[in-house]
Enzyme design. Structure first.
Site, PDB file in Angstrom:
ATOM      1  CG  ASP A 101      -2.027   1.001   1.206  1.00 28.38           C
ATOM      2  OD1 ASP A 101      -3.071   0.782   0.560  1.00 28.38           O
ATOM      3  OD2 ASP A 101      -1.834   2.043   1.863  1.00 28.38           O
ATOM      4  CG  HIS A 266      -5.578  -3.524   0.794  1.00 32.45           C
ATOM      5  ND1 HIS A 266      -4.879  -3.161  -0.334  1.00 32.45           N
ATOM      6  CD2 HIS A 266      -5.181  -2.663   1.772  1.00 32.45           C
ATOM      7  CE1 HIS A 266      -4.110  -2.110  -0.068  1.00 32.45           C
ATOM      8  NE2 HIS A 266      -4.270  -1.801   1.204  1.00 32.45           N
TER       9      HIS A 266
END
Length: 286
Positions: A101, A266
């Site tokens: 991320d 994620h």
């Protein structure tokens, strides 16, 4: 909270900013960079596994966790320089680098700016900044509403987020996880506390990705600069969901790319740590 079996120290990055760093193990070094809205704790499973045969370094990025939170200095170029300085301070002029991320954007910039330091690079669940903005359009861009919110000038985003910090940061922990049990209650609480205490710096990090980071990436793209080290990218299948070719996007920036999708959510380093660790070990042999 700490990663079990790891030592901790405050290590200077650049501009007198000190980062909170966990480190452990022995062998060739690997630096792990966390994402949003998390801290270095997201690597707790991967780090302990890797420490069997690698020196593992897990900093909190500047502006996050227990690291310093200066008012400015959140370009990925500066944050990448922090990482190189921290590794050097711990005795490592070269290292493999993994980012998730936000940390993956820092890793991307470190690979471009410091190719002699970064031997291998792994990116988890992002596109490079320019590509990220390019694929976000129309109604599908609503999935990235936080990118647009935190891109606004200083003031309103910080006040809005601070007014409902736990709800804001908790939203992403909830909706981005395919397996919510992968982030247990105590870890979730630690992430929320850390994020609640870092609203201005987190917003500044995101704002940089709509300003200076775009300029820096545009310059590299125009100059034909690429990541020269072996690169592995693991992503959810956002390309299918949003209508773009993720592998092709990454190929523009790389010379030696392995790209694949995952069924994990994620937070894949927590949801599927063995998958990530195995992929990293394979990358390091390339």
């Amino acid at each position: 909270m700490k990663i079990e079996g790891f030592e901790y120290a405050r290590v200077r990055g650049v501009d007198d900013v000190e980062l909170n760093v966990a480190f452990g193990g022995s062998g060739t070094p690997v630096v792990l960079l966390h994402g949003f809205p998390q801290t270095h704790l997201m690597w707790r499973h991967v780090a302990r596994d890797l420490a069997a045969d690698h020196t593992v370094i897990c900093p909190d990025l500047r502006g996050y966790g227990d690291s310093d939170k200066p008012a400015d200095g959140y370009s990925k170029r500066v944050m990448a320089a922090d990482v190189v300085a921290v590794a050097a301070a711990l005795g490592h002029s070269q290292f493999a680098l993994v980012g998730h991320d936000r940390g993956a954007l820092v890793a991307f910039r470190a690979g471009l700016d410091h190719p002699d330091a970064v031997t291998h690079l792994m990116s988890l669940d992002v596109l490079p900044t320019l590509d990220m903005w390019d694929v976000m359009h129309g109604a599908s861009a609503a999935v990235g509403f936080h990118l647009y919110l935190m891109a606004q000038p200083p003031g309103l985003p910080e006040r809005m987020i601070a007014g409902a910090a736990d709800e804001f940061f908790g939203y992403f922990l909830d909706v981005w996880a395919n397996d919510p049990a992968a982030i247990p209650a105590d870890v979730r609480a630690a992430y929320l506390e850390a994020s609640r205490n870092a609203v201005p710096s987190i917003v500044a990090d995101y704002r940089a990705s709509a300003t200076v980071d775009v300029t820096d990436d545009e310059a590299d793209l125009a100059a034909g600069n690429k990541l020269r080290m072996p690169v592995t990218v693991i992503q959810q299948d956002w390309g299918t969901a949003l209508g773009f070719d993720a592998a092709a996007r990454w190929k523009t920036w790389t010379t030696d790319l392995h790209h694949r999708t995952t069924t994990a959510g994620h937070f894949m380093a927590e949801e599927s740590p063995t998958e990530i660790t195995t992929a990293l070990r394979t990358l390091i042999t390339r």
